[in-house]
Structure formats: C-alpha cells, structure tokens
Scaffold this active site. Structure first.
Site, PDB file in Angstrom:
ATOM      1  N   HIS A   1       0.929  -1.246  -0.122  1.00  0.00           N
ATOM      2  CA  HIS A   1      -0.108  -0.019  -0.034  1.00  0.00           C
ATOM      3  C   HIS A   1       1.215   1.392   0.039  1.00  0.00           C
ATOM      4  CE1 HIS A   1      -2.896  -2.828   2.225  1.00  0.00           C
ATOM      5  NE2 HIS A   1      -3.467  -2.517   0.826  1.00  0.00           N
TER       6      HIS A   1
ATOM      7  N   ARG B   1      -2.165  -6.181  -8.228  1.00  0.00           N
ATOM      8  CA  ARG B   1      -1.105  -6.953  -7.852  1.00  0.00           C
ATOM      9  C   ARG B   1      -0.879  -7.988  -8.765  1.00  0.00           C
ATOM     10  NH1 ARG B   1      -3.215  -8.555  -2.119  1.00  0.00           N
ATOM     11  NH2 ARG B   1      -5.113  -8.618  -3.635  1.00  0.00           N
TER      12      ARG B   1
ATOM     13  N   SER C   1      -3.001  -8.032   3.221  1.00  0.00           N
ATOM     14  CA  SER C   1      -3.043  -7.949   4.595  1.00  0.00           C
ATOM     15  C   SER C   1      -3.397  -8.982   5.476  1.00  0.00           C
ATOM     16  CB  SER C   1      -4.043  -6.921   4.942  1.00  0.00           C
ATOM     17  OG  SER C   1      -3.700  -5.358   4.430  1.00  0.00           O
TER      18      SER C   1
HETATM   19  N1  COA Z   1      -0.202  -3.916  -1.672  1.00  0.00           N
HETATM   20  C1  COA Z   1      -0.443  -4.853  -0.755  1.00  0.00           C
HETATM   21  N2  COA Z   1      -1.531  -5.418  -0.640  1.00  0.00           N
HETATM   22  C2  COA Z   1      -2.668  -5.037  -1.389  1.00  0.00           C
HETATM   23  C3  COA Z   1      -2.338  -4.012  -2.269  1.00  0.00           C
HETATM   24  C4  COA Z   1      -1.107  -3.509  -2.483  1.00  0.00           C
HETATM   25  N3  COA Z   1      -0.757  -2.558  -3.415  1.00  0.00           N
HETATM   26  N4  COA Z   1      -3.532  -3.696  -2.984  1.00  0.00           N
HETATM   27  C5  COA Z   1      -4.463  -4.211  -2.568  1.00  0.00           C
HETATM   28  N5  COA Z   1      -4.014  -5.273  -1.378  1.00  0.00           N
HETATM   29  C6  COA Z   1      -4.596  -6.139  -0.542  1.00  0.00           C
HETATM   30  C7  COA Z   1      -5.173  -5.705   0.616  1.00  0.00           C
HETATM   31  O1  COA Z   1      -4.174  -5.834   1.598  1.00  0.00           O
HETATM   32  C8  COA Z   1      -6.392  -6.650   0.898  1.00  0.00           C
HETATM   33  O2  COA Z   1      -5.915  -7.795   1.298  1.00  0.00           O
HETATM   34  P1  COA Z   1      -6.846  -8.703   2.244  1.00  0.00           P
HETATM   35  O3  COA Z   1      -8.132  -8.824   1.775  1.00  0.00           O
HETATM   36  O4  COA Z   1      -6.073  -9.982   2.273  1.00  0.00           O
HETATM   37  O5  COA Z   1      -6.874  -8.092   3.631  1.00  0.00           O
HETATM   38  C9  COA Z   1      -6.848  -6.736  -0.472  1.00  0.00           C
HETATM   39  O6  COA Z   1      -5.910  -6.637  -1.246  1.00  0.00           O
HETATM   40  C10 COA Z   1      -8.034  -5.844  -1.085  1.00  0.00           C
HETATM   41  O7  COA Z   1      -8.109  -4.840  -0.158  1.00  0.00           O
HETATM   42  P2  COA Z   1      -8.275  -3.319  -0.193  1.00  0.00           P
HETATM   43  O8  COA Z   1      -7.381  -2.794  -1.333  1.00  0.00           O
HETATM   44  O9  COA Z   1      -8.222  -2.775   1.159  1.00  0.00           O
HETATM   45  O10 COA Z   1      -9.611  -3.152  -0.901  1.00  0.00           O
HETATM   46  P3  COA Z   1     -10.843  -4.179   0.015  1.00  0.00           P
HETATM   47  O11 COA Z   1     -11.458  -4.935  -1.020  1.00  0.00           O
HETATM   48  O12 COA Z   1     -10.514  -4.313   1.369  1.00  0.00           O
HETATM   49  O13 COA Z   1     -11.717  -2.764   0.083  1.00  0.00           O
HETATM   50  C11 COA Z   1     -13.379  -1.273  -0.542  1.00  0.00           C
HETATM   51  C12 COA Z   1     -12.445  -2.535  -0.830  1.00  0.00           C
HETATM   52  C13 COA Z   1     -13.547  -0.561   0.788  1.00  0.00           C
HETATM   53  C14 COA Z   1     -12.408   0.209  -1.356  1.00  0.00           C
HETATM   54  C15 COA Z   1     -14.684  -1.067  -1.080  1.00  0.00           C
HETATM   55  O14 COA Z   1     -15.411  -2.335  -0.884  1.00  0.00           O
HETATM   56  C16 COA Z   1     -15.417   0.124  -1.131  1.00  0.00           C
HETATM   57  O15 COA Z   1     -15.428   0.969  -1.776  1.00  0.00           O
HETATM   58  N6  COA Z   1     -16.461   0.079   0.128  1.00  0.00           N
HETATM   59  C17 COA Z   1     -17.284   1.065   0.322  1.00  0.00           C
HETATM   60  C18 COA Z   1     -18.628   0.848  -0.050  1.00  0.00           C
HETATM   61  C19 COA Z   1     -18.836   0.986  -1.356  1.00  0.00           C
HETATM   62  O16 COA Z   1     -18.753   1.958  -1.885  1.00  0.00           O
HETATM   63  N7  COA Z   1     -19.278   0.084  -2.018  1.00  0.00           N
HETATM   64  C20 COA Z   1     -19.839  -0.104  -3.556  1.00  0.00           C
HETATM   65  C21 COA Z   1     -18.375  -0.340  -4.105  1.00  0.00           C
HETATM   66  S1  COA Z   1     -18.960  -0.216  -5.958  1.00  0.00           S
END
Ligand code: COA
Length: 163
Positions: free
Chosen positions: A18, A91, A129
């Site tokens: 991140h 990724r 994560s």
């Molecule tokens: N390096 C390391 N890890 C990464 C990464 C990077 N560059 N990019 C993503 N990841 C990992 C994260 O650690 C996470 O791992 P985990 O699932 O093992 O914890 C995974 O990839 C994805 O996580 P993240 O990037 O945090 O996204 P998320 O899927 O947790 O979050 C939201 C998604 C919160 C952005 C999305 O659900 C959202 O916008 N929610 C709000 C409600 C909403 O608007 N909903 C409608 C959507 S259309």
C-alpha cells in the site's frame, strides 16, 4: 484546478505494498486521500481508529497525503472531498476481475470520476493484509511486508489477544 485522488481500502493493516502505491501516486496528484473504510464486511483485527493511526505514522513524511475514515459509499466520500480520481493498486491478474467490477460500478455511481490502477511493484505483488496477519499470528517474520511500526503494533496486538 487541483487533482485529488482517493485511495480507498480496509488497510488492516497498511502494508509496504500500500505504501508503495501511495509513494508513487503522490507526485502525480495535488493530493492523495487515503480513505480507510470504517464499515466493512471484513472482520478486522484493528479498529478503524487504529488503522488510521498506523497509516498516519507510516505516511507522515509524505506532504500531500491526507488520511480519513469513511463509512458508507466510497463515491460519497470522493464527492465530499472533491476527488476526481479513484486510485487502486493491481497486484496480479487475479485482482483484475474484482477491480474491474468495482471500477465499473463506481463509474456508474460517479461518472465524473475515473479509476486509475497502478501496478504494484514486483517485490510486493504477493503481499496481502490477511496473509501478513496470518504469518504474524503463527510467529512468522513479517519484516519484509510491513513498515516497522506496523510490525511492532501487530505483534503486540496478537500477543494481547492470546492472553
Ligand atoms: N499491496 C498490498 N496489498 C494490497 C495492495 C497492494 N498494493 N492492494 C490491495 N491489497 C490487498 C489488501 O491488503 C487486501 O488484502 P486482504 O483482503 O487480504 O485484507 C486486498 O488486497 C484488498 O483490499 P483493499 O485494497 O483494502 O480493498 P478492500 O477490498 O478491502 O476494500 C473497498 C474495498 C473498501 C475500497 C470497497 O469495498 C469500497 O469502496 N467499499 C465501500 C462501500 C462501497 O462504496 N461499495 C460499493 C462499491 S461499488
């Protein structure tokens, strides 16, 4: 006119992957807002306050980064903060399908914003994560995956929860 990018996620906890995305995006935009999801379907180990605190410590040297909490729809948070770019890291091919769906849906909800993907630097492509949490839980070394402050706090947290 300034261009503001929003980088939403759960960040439980923030990893070097991140950080890499934020560091590379920061010169591209006037401001990068790291938006930490408060309400998430994920069962987080850190509270939203803790996730924000960790991200703030890790990113404190990057001047144009702001860290905020958001609840509800990400696009509402983007609108409130005048963000016109949604930033996401990619990724691997496996991220593609989900990210495309998310980008498409966000575009439908907020046509004035565009999603920009940054490919994660090669050395971080396998980090997530949840894997970091799992490795730490079983006593593995997470030095190469998270900033030092995150490593220490995560180890303390896991030790406290196992007492
Ligand atoms: N390096 C390391 N890890 C990464 C990464 C990077 N560059 N990019 C993503 N990841 C990992 C994260 O650690 C996470 O791992 P985990 O699932 O093992 O914890 C995974 O990839 C994805 O996580 P993240 O990037 O945090 O996204 P998320 O899927 O947790 O979050 C939201 C998604 C919160 C952005 C999305 O659900 C959202 O916008 N929610 C709000 C409600 C909403 O608007 N909903 C409608 C959507 S259309």
């Amino acid at each position: 006119m300034s261009t503001i990018a929003i980088y939403p996620g759960t960040f439980d906890p923030i990893t070097l992957g991140h950080v890499d995305i934020v560091v590379r995006a920061s010169p591209m935009f006037d401001q990068v807002i790291l938006a930490v999801a408060g309400s998430t379907s994920k069962n987080t180990i850190f509270s939203v306050e803790e996730r924000i605190e960790l991200a703030s410590k890790v990113l404190e040297k990057i001047q144009n980064v702001k860290i905020i909490q958001f609840n509800g729809l990400m696009v509402d948070c983007a609108k409130e903060n005048n963000a016109s770019v949604i930033l996401r890291g990619l990724r691997a091919v496996s991220d593609f399908e989900y990210e495309f769906q998310l980008a498409g849906m966000n575009r439908k909800l907020m046509p004035e914003a565009d999603t920009i993907f940054l490919p994660t630097s090669e050395k971080y492509t396998y980090i997530s994560s949840s894997l970091v949490r799992e490795i730490a839980k079983f006593g593995g070394d997470i030095t190469d995956f998270v900033p030092k402050v995150v490593k220490n706090v995560l180890i303390d947290k896991l030790a406290a929860s196992s007492r």
